[in-house]
Scaffold this motif. Structure first.
Motif, PDB file in Angstrom:
ATOM      1  N   ARG A   1       0.868  -1.371   0.112  1.00  0.00           N
ATOM      2  CA  ARG A   1      -0.043  -0.129   0.021  1.00  0.00           C
ATOM      3  C   ARG A   1       0.846   1.304  -0.039  1.00  0.00           C
ATOM      4  N   ASN A   2       1.892   1.152   1.067  1.00  0.00           N
ATOM      5  CA  ASN A   2       2.688   2.465   0.773  1.00  0.00           C
ATOM      6  C   ASN A   2       3.331   2.658  -0.368  1.00  0.00           C
TER       7      ASN A   2
ATOM      8  N   GLU B   1       0.929   3.983  -2.790  1.00  0.00           N
ATOM      9  CA  GLU B   1       0.397   5.267  -2.383  1.00  0.00           C
ATOM     10  C   GLU B   1       1.404   6.530  -2.909  1.00  0.00           C
ATOM     11  N   SER B   2       2.732   5.983  -3.237  1.00  0.00           N
ATOM     12  CA  SER B   2       3.426   7.061  -3.749  1.00  0.00           C
ATOM     13  C   SER B   2       3.217   7.229  -5.103  1.00  0.00           C
ATOM     14  N   LEU B   3       2.607   6.538  -5.686  1.00  0.00           N
ATOM     15  CA  LEU B   3       2.370   6.497  -7.288  1.00  0.00           C
ATOM     16  C   LEU B   3       0.975   7.018  -7.884  1.00  0.00           C
TER      17      LEU B   3
ATOM     18  N   LYS C   1       1.581   8.969 -11.088  1.00  0.00           N
ATOM     19  CA  LYS C   1       2.717   9.877 -11.596  1.00  0.00           C
ATOM     20  C   LYS C   1       3.528   9.118 -12.393  1.00  0.00           C
TER      21      LYS C   1
ATOM     22  N   THR D   1      10.099   3.077  -4.611  1.00  0.00           N
ATOM     23  CA  THR D   1       8.764   3.233  -3.737  1.00  0.00           C
ATOM     24  C   THR D   1       8.733   2.021  -2.885  1.00  0.00           C
TER      25      THR D   1
END
Lengths: 242, 273, 273, 242, 242, 273
Positions: free
Chosen positions: E103-104, E107-109, E153, E196
């Motif tokens: 998930r982390n 989440e950054s994408l 992103k 990531t």
């Protein structure tokens, strides 16, 4: 209460050298945690117990709130390493019962009608257990409530009394709890002359219970004095450490 | 987490009436302050269980059943049988009982009944050993609350003791390393006939055997279990509020007197004359 | 299901201040970017556990205790002792910790500490065998978070290693088929002194040993565990955001230097000179 | 269906003396509990089953409610002491399935559109089990609904039919359930000529199922009459006892 | 890392014939499920993994929603039959940790601020496991997000690097994962030059990690190309099959 | 507690169309009332499982895998292997499937498939005994619903039987008290090829193999499992509504005919000619 173990030495003193009506060494500190609104730490014999209070805060989900007063949530919990055999961290039936018993006792002290629709959380963590944890936990929890600035009808201090080899004794340690004949935890508010927590198991006659009650009142009055001292120290120094 | 319970609200009128009656030393249902409701006991209600009893205390109905098994003893009591008490607040009994894992109320009830039986030594657990350290009898007492009108504790203790008194245990023979169930049975012997007495407090007044409305309106309750020899084997204060030491001492005295009476009624079918 | 966590909101002012300080190479609490908070270690805090240590890193307090038992070994490692790490985010430590089964945070913390100790071979598990295939020692490390002001990982690794270093194991003798506990004890020997170093990232800037406000304001954290021989045995990025390969390589270098320093402080009471 | 057990006596009757199409003795009482809105008790052979109904009441939390009708919640549960070996009180997979099957059957009877946004709770407790508990439970639950004054499209009565040693039989007892070749529980509404509950396991040919269905219809009609009698008794005397 | 197993053949190649820096055969398909908003399937060695995305949709209950962005929920789950011994379907501690780690990384994408007060659900099901499931699962999950039309992103591809018998290798299989000396799963976004997802266990020196990182970047760039190809195929053909 | 399910709402238009078609004896997707969707079966999809099959019935996708283990037999069947069926409604298959413990739908599905296989004696469990009373084979069938477009039951029975047909069991030899796994395998023999037929009812009309929209719009469904010898081994009505005895008898007849056809297609790769 299986094997035969002697709970008294030849001089009539208890295994740890105490007289019948003598408390174990007690050390109390208030304001020991940085995040909790209120906190307290107690050592009584080898018991090491932390209590913390969060609240009053909004009661969520809303359906648990009460329109005329705050509600209390209380968790009495033993650390996995607090007992001789490692304890599963999930709450046992005993911990569930004691959480309720302790909440009830605290409920009679808090001026709940001052904070309608809110909740106060009380956490009692037994880090090391040595008999009488519910009583020492209550003594600490009351102080954590006071430390959090929550208006109380008065403090209450708790202590177990009981019977071992036919003698009525005060503040049972682990051994006396296990091999003695009766255990009666009592929390008492000396100002209002009221018992807020009362349980008993084991066997005692009416006369023995009367005698035990009288010893319990004296003992809790002593502990009550220590509570007051700990609060005074807290509000003069504001030291924070475990 | 134990959380402040949400008691159903009793109408103000009901409450006022209750207090007005109490002030006059009476109760709404016509009882005197220290009078129990009608008690009936039906032994052997569940034929398929090894022991059972259905108890009605007013509108409160408790079914206790005993199931017998064979188990490994606990390591610290290799010569003793195992006693386990479980209570189910069955949701058909009350709108406040919910299905799911045992609530704190049901756990607390079961543990109080357990203490009342265990501490009074009503059963001699050392007589329930088959092979020391290997096989002992296990007695499971299941308390089933079928209708709920207050004072579950007293009704449950009475139901449990009656159910135990009807319990038949299968005999086992030792065959080499294994035990074999025989088609013979023996009766579980009771060593004591404990009764619990529960009081509800309203300020400095109290009544025995509170019905549900009285429980809801009260400050707290106190339960005490008395053995046949008038000694106490379990006490518990339930709920908030403060009990004065004076009242506590009163209760001890009252309980001995009331206990004798209740024991006579509760165990009339099972106590040897 | 893992779900986006709801971090408590830090006021804009606090955050601005934090960034303004960082831009100047400083931190709000006066530390330099790569400086640890004060660290204190109290050995043997829980006398009844076989090993224990209370660690305070600033306002973060972690109690680690070791309980020793005897267990059946895992089938694929019949000659090795068992090591289990469990972490409890005790609700008295923080308003964001809730009672209940282990959260993903506590599981992740416990697993990272487990890897740090297991992969570094801090304990020689093959020395914890009593009877091959039948009886081995089990070591349960319980991490108890008592006060929460960020960087649980580094404090927990330090607490665990210190607790292990104080651990006394009972000796057993083999008697026929069974083992018997003797009244003799021996000290658990440590083979390594790993330390974890945790960095919080803010854009391209980072600090070591973040306090809670820094953790909340950061993009993500990276933890690295370094062994005594400067090799790495565990790495983990926690939280969203992207770490540039360049920064990653920087951290490796920094961690070796900082690790030496931290190891000296963290294990000053237990490392043989 | 392991060991060889004879399910018929020499005279062709079943082990408990019944003819192939004969029901066990049935005793039904309506209105046996004081708190429930509606309740019923049934004994069928050695089955002892209580059913209780609470509602219609507001559906909470709101997201479970339906804008056009009431929802039903149903729990079929066996007491720990209802079976030869003590049963764990937590719901088994079988109990979860039967709760759904019974809810479905009751859902077809209740005039749900009369009570939008509400919920009706139905609890079925098997105190003693002797084969055919889901059927006897349904027979009782329908009466508890009627006792609660909830408008129904009609009553439904249920009875298992099945096969043992090649013969089609009615109302299987525990032994026939365990050692027989097939078990087919059916709930039937005679007024609307509709089957509301239907399951089968074991092996039967098309012809055997046809024969079994015909027996089931006759049997459920008999039970339906007893239901009507029990309701009449309830509303003339209003006696309450288990 | 118990018994002695050789992870290299005499010709210096790995047990499955690969060179040190060689990926296993990879097969990727996007849009393989009919109900999910987005889905993808990956085979990498004997790994078989499905990913599906539902959302953005209203976040319920409301208290989980965020006013300024969407939240992500992620479940990494192994099928009971995916491993040599049947795995209990309840989530293990490892699955709970990996769900969070994944998930982390996702989440950054995701451009979460485009969808305030909503939730995106991401499900990763490992049907067959062969080492490196979290990486292959991430590679697939990113494609499922893209297939669902959720603005990203950039893509990220993941691959484990590690060490076996002293050599730094790429894309560890089950055997190398179990008996090798270190395992370092990395997810990398080549466009933004950002990592990531990053974990490591086992033992590696700084120099070895540097070398491994460099190999990981090359490997993930190759996988990234396959991702792009799979997306192109998806949007030209729109075939749906596992 | 079983609770009235909240079916996703089908638009009125869709429903009207569905009923208009039914009135004309047609279905929205072009099928006739008693026609199955396209069925494809891929054997051995999960190489690491002892048996497996992926079944697609229209857009419904079910993966069945068999894991083989060794277990203690149940006390009442000491000479029989153990068969367990588990179904997971995997959340990636549908927005209405949620992660968590098995729902009543998944339990009901698994139990129906279990009955279909067990009662039809598709597997001879007595052939799965290794050492009587001590060691038997355990077969775990895991049903994994990957895409959900109605009629899970029929697809799951087909997937299970196909998966069983590909199942290879390891041989064991008895060595003293213990058993030892050999590197030899044997094929599980199937004794029957049951198929389930599921009908959705709309008033007095019904269709076979309902797709999801048809299930949602229907009053209830009826499933029937038919053995190779045309006898029935499992029946279940799911959902509210009333089935007329007349319709029930119709279904029995139809199912024998349709069953033959479905069996031919479903097991074309595995039935010996």
């Amino acid at each position: 209460m299986g094997e035969k173990i002697s709970l008294f030495k030849e001089d009539g003193r208890r295994t740890d050298g105490r007289a019948l009506d003598e408390l174990r060494p007690i050390k109390i500190k208030v304001g020991v945690l940085s995040n909790a609104q209120g906190s307290a730490y107690i050592e009584q014999g080898k018991n090491k117990i932390l209590a913390a209070v969060y609240g009053p805060k909004e009661a969520l989900p809303k359906h648990i709130s009460l329109p005329d007063r705050c509600i209390l949530r209380c968790r009495y919990h033993m650390a996995p390493f607090s007992t001789p055999e490692r304890k599963n961290p999930a709450p046992s039936r005993r911990e569930i019962e004691l959480s309720m018993i302790l909440r009830n006792a605290l409920e009679s002290l808090v001026m709940t009608s001052l904070f309608p629709r809110t909740v106060i959380d009380i956490f009692i963590e037994v880090l090391q257990a040595d008999g009488g944890t519910r009583c020492a936990g209550l003594t600490a929890a009351v102080l954590a409530l006071a430390d959090a600035g929550i208006p109380l009808k008065g403090l209450a201090a708790a202590c177990a009394v009981g019977k071992a080899e036919g003698k009525v004794i005060v503040d049972l340690n682990d051994l006396e709890d296990k091999y003695g004949e009766a255990d009666m935890p009592i929390a008492y508010n000396p100002t209002l002359d009221g018992i807020t927590l009362l349980q008993m198991d084991g066997i005692m006659s009416k006369e023995e219970i009367e005698q035990a009650l009288s010893l319990a009142i004296t003992a809790t009055q002593k502990i009550h004095k220590m509570q007051v001292d700990a609060l005074k120290e807290r509000f003069s120094f504001s030291r924070r450490e475990v | 987490m134990s959380i402040t319970e949400q008691r159903p609200i009793i109408s103000k009128l009901e409450k006022q009436e209750l207090f007005r009656f109490l002030a006059e030393g009476r109760r709404v249902d016509g009882r005197s302050l220290l009078q129990y409701r009608n008690l009936s006991v039906q032994l052997g209600y569940i034929e398929k269980a090894e022991g059972s009893a259905l108890v009605e205390l007013g509108n409160t109905k408790v079914l206790a059943a005993v199931k017998v098994g064979v188990a490994l003893p606990f390591a610290d009591t290799p010569n003793e049988g195992i006693l386990i008490v479980n209570a189910e607040l069955v949701p058909l009994a009350s709108p406040v009982f919910e299905p799911g894992p045992p609530s704190e109320e049901s756990i607390s009830l079961a543990r109080y009944v357990d203490r009342s039986i265990r501490e009074s030594k009503t059963i001699d657990l050392s007589s329930l050993c088959i092979v020391p350290g290997r096989s002992v009898y296990s007695l499971y007492i299941d308390l089933y609350i079928l209708d709920y009108d207050g004072n579950l504790i007293d009704a449950s203790v009475i139901a449990s003791v009656n159910a135990l008194s009807t319990t038949m245990l299968p005999k086992y023979s030792l065959e080499g390393q294994n035990i074999k169930k025989l088609d013979e049975y023996f009766k579980l012997e009771l060593k004591d006939y404990p009764v619990s007495l529960t009081y509800a407090f309203f300020g400095d007044k109290y009544v025995v055997d509170p019905c549900l409305n009285e429980e809801y309106a009260s400050d707290f309750t106190v339960s005490m279990t008395v053995k046949s020899d008038d000694r106490f084997c379990a006490i518990q204060k339930n709920g908030g509020g403060m009990l004065s030491p004076r009242s506590f001492l009163d209760l001890l005295e009252k309980s001995i007197t009331l206990g004798k009476e209740l024991r006579r009624v509760a165990y009339s079918q099972i106590v040897k004359k």
